[in-house]
Motif scaffolding. Structure first.
Motif: not given
Length: 203
Positions: A152-164
């Motif tokens: 949602e707006a105001g939320q962030a996400a971070e992830f390992d880009t080796r995962i599709p």
């Protein structure tokens, strides 16, 4: 408190540059420390300490040295502060609009990405590294491997880009995200750089 510690940061930064600038000017004129010492009457050891930043610069030292090197005090002490503002540019890739928020030379690239609503399925890709993004407006549909989440707006996400992974707007409204990744990530994410635009672009 020592005098140097009371100086404004910019003044200290300028004074730190005096020694390297003197050495550069001397080298350009192919002068040894001994030759400059002979021209100025200042000992070679004092000049060496001045260039190394181990001797505080003062007018008694700088005036004869700058005269001998044929440079001005302004050349020696002038501090040119670069303009920190980034002149952004915008490009479109299918349903994706990208505003570039960092200089091309920056090792980490920052973008504001606007995904227009699309009925096309999300296309996923994988590559080395990590990605971070923050939703400024709207709702982002994120596919990460076998998972699908809503950011949602105001939320962030971070992830390992080796995962599709892939991102798209959820519902009938565009989604705006602030996205940060390295140069290799830029080449993979922005279709106009290495491949033609698609109707849905991963984040």
């Amino acid at each position: 408190m020592p005098e140097q510690q009371r100086m404004p940061d910019l003044t200290r930064a300028v004074l730190r540059e005096v020694g390297p600038r003197l050495r550069s000017a001397r080298m350009k004129r192919d002068l040894t420390l001994e030759a400059l010492s002979e021209a100025t009457g200042i000992s070679a050891s004092t000049l060496s300490r001045l260039e190394a930043g181990k001797r505080a610069p003062n007018l008694e030292l700088l005036l004869p040295v700058t005269r001998a090197l044929r440079i001005s005090l302004d050349d020696l002490l002038m501090w040119s502060t670069p303009d920190p503002r980034v002149h952004s540019r915008t490009r479109r890739f299918g349903n994706l609009t990208v505003e570039y928020l960092s200089p091309e030379s920056a090792p980490v690239q920052t973008f504001k990405m606007t995904f227009a609503p699309s009925t096309e399925p999300i296309q996923t890709r994988s590559h080395d590294g990590y990605e971070w993004f923050y939703v400024l407006r709207g709702r982002a549909r994120v596919v990460l491997g076998d998972r699908e989440v809503i950011v949602e707006a105001g939320q962030a996400a971070e992830f390992d880009t080796r995962i599709p992974h892939g991102v798209a707007a959820l519902g009938g409204e565009p989604v705006e995200v602030l996205s940060i990744f390295n140069r290799s990530g830029e080449r993979i994410h922005l279709p106009g750089i290495v491949h033609p635009p698609t109707s849905s672009v991963e984040g």
